[in-house]
Write a protein that holds these residues in place. Structure first.
Motif, PDB file in Angstrom:
ATOM      1  N   GLY A 117       0.804  -1.217   0.000  1.00 40.36           N
ATOM      2  CA  GLY A 117       0.000   0.000   0.000  1.00 40.36           C
ATOM      3  C   GLY A 117       0.830   1.255   0.000  1.00 40.36           C
ATOM      4  O   GLY A 117       2.036   1.236   0.256  1.00 40.36           O
ATOM      5  N   PHE A 118       0.149   2.356  -0.293  1.00 38.21           N
ATOM      6  CA  PHE A 118       0.740   3.683  -0.210  1.00 38.21           C
ATOM      7  C   PHE A 118      -0.357   4.675   0.092  1.00 38.21           C
ATOM      8  O   PHE A 118      -1.544   4.364  -0.039  1.00 38.21           O
ATOM      9  N   THR A 119       0.031   5.862   0.534  1.00 44.07           N
ATOM     10  CA  THR A 119      -0.936   6.919   0.801  1.00 44.07           C
ATOM     11  C   THR A 119      -0.797   7.996  -0.266  1.00 44.07           C
ATOM     12  O   THR A 119       0.269   8.153  -0.881  1.00 44.07           O
ATOM     13  N   THR A 120      -1.870   8.730  -0.473  1.00 47.72           N
ATOM     14  CA  THR A 120      -1.855   9.794  -1.464  1.00 47.72           C
ATOM     15  C   THR A 120      -2.998  10.761  -1.187  1.00 47.72           C
ATOM     16  O   THR A 120      -3.890  10.472  -0.382  1.00 47.72           O
ATOM     17  N   ASP A 121      -2.993  11.875  -1.861  1.00 46.80           N
ATOM     18  CA  ASP A 121      -4.070  12.857  -1.762  1.00 46.80           C
ATOM     19  C   ASP A 121      -5.320  12.279  -2.425  1.00 46.80           C
ATOM     20  O   ASP A 121      -5.263  11.777  -3.543  1.00 46.80           O
ATOM     21  N   GLY A 122      -6.435  12.356  -1.738  1.00 49.42           N
ATOM     22  CA  GLY A 122      -7.681  11.805  -2.257  1.00 49.42           C
ATOM     23  C   GLY A 122      -8.186  12.472  -3.520  1.00 49.42           C
ATOM     24  O   GLY A 122      -9.026  11.915  -4.226  1.00 49.42           O
ATOM     25  N   ASP A 123      -7.665  13.659  -3.823  1.00 50.32           N
ATOM     26  CA  ASP A 123      -8.078  14.372  -5.035  1.00 50.32           C
ATOM     27  C   ASP A 123      -7.100  14.166  -6.190  1.00 50.32           C
ATOM     28  O   ASP A 123      -7.248  14.792  -7.244  1.00 50.32           O
TER      29      ASP A 123
END
Length: 143
Positions: free
Chosen positions: A41-47
């Motif tokens: 997994g990774f995180t990112t801006d929802g937009d």
């Protein structure tokens, strides 16, 4: 997980390629961390654009790269599906990222902490990648 998916989840950076509605491929470098159940997994801006593209088409490919997204010579293309997650599932992704990139993650999180002080809405999401068993040969040209 297979040896290739274990290897890709252990990389510092990978290029995740998502697909526009037209079918055009859009590569983007991201951090990635291994998770339970043979996922990563990774995180990112929802937009972000990649989130919009994943919502439209969950099929993605991953390849080892450097911080700028230059694919490592000979890196295999790993096929996967991606899912956008929030809440408890996001916390699991964030925990995996924090565990792998702890000091760098802490430094990069400073601007987010400042935004919280000024009560600006955070819109981060997690992306959970589930690997298929399909591995394609290396692309002739770097992404």
């Amino acid at each position: 997980m297979s040896a290739v998916s274990d290897s890709i989840a252990a990389e510092k950076y990978v290029v995740i390629t998502t697909y526009r509605r037209s079918g055009d491929a859009v590569p983007a470098p991201v951090w990635i961390a291994p998770m339970s159940g043979g996922r990563a997994g990774f995180t990112t801006d929802g937009d972000s654009g990649k989130v919009k593209r994943i919502r439209n088409n969950s099929a993605v490919t991953l390849q080892a790269c450097n911080v700028r997204g230059t694919v490592r010579a000979g890196a295999p293309i790993v096929h996967a599906t991606a899912e956008i997650v929030t809440d408890a599932a996001y916390a699991e992704v964030e925990k995996a990222i924090k565990s792998k990139y702890w000091i760098v993650y802490a430094i990069i999180s400073i601007p987010q902490a400042v935004k919280k002080l000024f009560r600006k809405q955070q819109n981060n999401v997690g992306v959970v990648v589930t690997f298929t068993d399909e591995v394609a040969p290396t692309r002739a040209e770097p992404v």
